[in-house]
Write an enzyme that holds these catalytic residues in place. Structure first.
Site, mmCIF file in Angstrom:
data_model
loop_
_atom_site.group_PDB
_atom_site.id
_atom_site.type_symbol
_atom_site.label_atom_id
_atom_site.label_comp_id
_atom_site.label_asym_id
_atom_site.label_seq_id
_atom_site.Cartn_x
_atom_site.Cartn_y
_atom_site.Cartn_z
ATOM 1 N N LYS A 205 65.329 8.667 -68.319
ATOM 2 C CA LYS A 205 66.801 8.636 -69.075
ATOM 3 C C LYS A 205 66.761 7.543 -69.636
ATOM 4 O O LYS A 205 67.131 6.088 -69.556
ATOM 5 C CB LYS A 205 67.347 8.232 -67.453
ATOM 6 C CG LYS A 205 68.594 9.225 -68.320
ATOM 7 C CD LYS A 205 69.749 10.060 -67.334
ATOM 8 C CE LYS A 205 71.219 10.565 -67.615
ATOM 9 N NZ LYS A 205 72.187 10.684 -66.769
ATOM 10 N N LYS A 260 64.614 12.100 -70.323
ATOM 11 C CA LYS A 260 65.652 13.023 -71.205
ATOM 12 C C LYS A 260 66.386 11.601 -72.155
ATOM 13 O O LYS A 260 66.245 11.175 -71.598
ATOM 14 C CB LYS A 260 66.882 13.415 -70.405
ATOM 15 C CG LYS A 260 67.917 13.576 -70.562
ATOM 16 C CD LYS A 260 68.918 13.308 -68.863
ATOM 17 C CE LYS A 260 70.591 13.396 -69.344
ATOM 18 N NZ LYS A 260 71.454 13.666 -68.523
HETATM 19 C C1 PBG Z 1 75.500 12.040 -65.807
HETATM 20 C C2 PBG Z 1 74.501 12.986 -67.018
HETATM 21 C C3 PBG Z 1 74.358 13.114 -67.920
HETATM 22 C C4 PBG Z 1 73.879 14.190 -68.299
HETATM 23 C C5 PBG Z 1 73.234 14.651 -67.658
HETATM 24 N N1 PBG Z 1 73.438 13.564 -66.073
HETATM 25 C C6 PBG Z 1 75.432 12.329 -68.717
HETATM 26 C C7 PBG Z 1 75.259 10.335 -68.951
HETATM 27 O O1 PBG Z 1 74.191 10.282 -68.683
HETATM 28 O O2 PBG Z 1 76.151 10.422 -69.581
HETATM 29 C C8 PBG Z 1 73.832 14.638 -69.566
HETATM 30 C C9 PBG Z 1 73.351 15.929 -70.436
HETATM 31 C C10 PBG Z 1 73.294 16.870 -71.589
HETATM 32 O O3 PBG Z 1 73.913 15.881 -72.235
HETATM 33 O O4 PBG Z 1 73.443 17.701 -71.757
HETATM 34 N N2 PBG Z 1 74.983 11.135 -65.178
#
Ligand code: PBG
Length: 338
Positions: A205, A260
């Site tokens: 991520k 992601k």
């Molecule tokens: C938080 C989380 C995030 C997303 C999914 N879980 C945001 C972040 O890490 O700030 C993002 C999903 C999206 O942008 O659609 N743990």
């Protein structure tokens, strides 16, 4: 006589366009296909009754109260979408610096999971494990001297995973990027007899600007300043590091992994699919959804075409499935064109 010198290869005997001329033929030679069972639908939930709150940064996406969510799920289940991912928008009064509402076995997510499982026992339920919807600072973990403390955070994440598993969640999805959390959660679930609860880890991520609309949707960005998560999420410049992250999560017991964001990281999906032996999912995140939706709203692109193209691209890159806010729309299109 044609002047051959300006053409290369076997032209004109080999004409790549021949296969593309007719629709039937294009279908026959298609290397990848979109199936409804490739889709995971992320859904935002909120307290209250009869609420479907539009989200300004994501036109067409709503925060649903549980009763409205159950209505929506009729469609989701009838279309054959195999799983949904739940994201709660927690009321301010329940947020604190430790995100303690995350381990309340009667919190919004747990209540939703119980009711959904009762109505739709076969629908796959995925719950995020991370503290950001629950903390008043918006970070995914517990801050000690302004830095997210890894091990203290992992302790609470294990408890968060357990309350979700107890509520009936099928798949625990840690999105926090703490070190060692997959192993810790696996052990904790196993000790508590949840040996069959799956773990889909957000293994790679990235610290991405494309999460902006999501933070608005769950209300984790209460200050004007963008939250900097670069001490735990990955540097967009790195690729080998993603492989290390995925390998670590596999060794710690992950059953599936997520990459992601999606579209800017197709190379990572491709590498993980080719180098690591594990089901891999792409997350087409909120900023990607917003870009396509806003561009279409401004007549810059055709929404349906762009949406379908973006999803098939994930499959071509090697994703086994895709988390997308377009999942319901895409499933409807697939079912009509069958
Ligand atoms: C938080 C989380 C995030 C997303 C999914 N879980 C945001 C972040 O890490 O700030 C993002 C999903 C999206 O942008 O659609 N743990």
């Amino acid at each position: 006589m044609k002047n051959k010198s300006i053409f290369s290869g076997n032209y004109p005997q080999t004409r790549m366009r021949r296969n593309r001329m007719k629709n039937f033929s294009n279908k026959l030679i298609s290397e990848n296909n979109l199936n409804i069972h490739d889709l995971i639908y992320p859904i935002f939930i909120t307290e209250g009754k009869n609420i479907s709150d539009s989200i300004s940064s994501m036109p067409g996406v709503f925060r649903f109260s549980i009763d409205c969510l159950l209505q929506l799920l009729e469609d989701v289940v009838n279309l054959g979408i195999p799983a949904i991912a739940l994201f709660p928008c927690i009321e301010k009064q329940y947020k604190d610096s430790d995100g303690s509402e995350a381990i309340n076995s009667n919190n919004l997510v747990c209540r939703a999971v119980k009711l959904i499982k009762k109505e739709f026992p076969d629908l796959g339920l995925i719950c995020d494990v991370a503290l950001d919807p629950y903390t008043n600072h918006g970070h995914d973990g517990i801050l000690i001297n302004d830095v997210v403390d890894n091990d203290k955070t992992v302790d609470i994440l294990c408890k968060q995973a357990l309350v979700q598993a107890e509520a009936g969640c099928d798949i625990i999805a840690p999105s926090d990027m703490m070190d060692g959390r997959v192993a810790a959660i696996r052990n904790y679930l196993d000790e508590n007899n949840f040996i069959d609860t799956q773990i889909m880890s957000y293994a790679a991520k990235y610290a991405s600007s494309f999460y902006g609309p999501f933070r608005n949707a769950v209300g984790s960005n209460n200050s004007k300043k963008t939250i900097d998560k670069s001490s735990y999420q990955m540097n967009p410049a790195n690729s080998n590091e993603a492989i290390r992250e995925v390998e670590l999560d596999i060794s710690e017991g992950a059953d599936m992994v997520i990459i992601k964001p999606g579209m800017p990281y197709l190379d990572i999906i491709y590498r993980v699919k080719s180098e690591c032996n594990i089901p891999v999912f792409a997350y087409q995140v909120s900023g990607e959804y917003a870009m396509i939706t806003y561009a279409a709203k401004n007549q810059c692109i055709n929404k349906q075409d762009a949406m379908l193209e973006s999803i098939i691209a994930f499959k071509r890159a090697g994703a086994d499935g895709v988390l997308s806010y377009f999942a319901l729309e895409v499933a409807k299109i697939i079912s009509i064109n069958k």
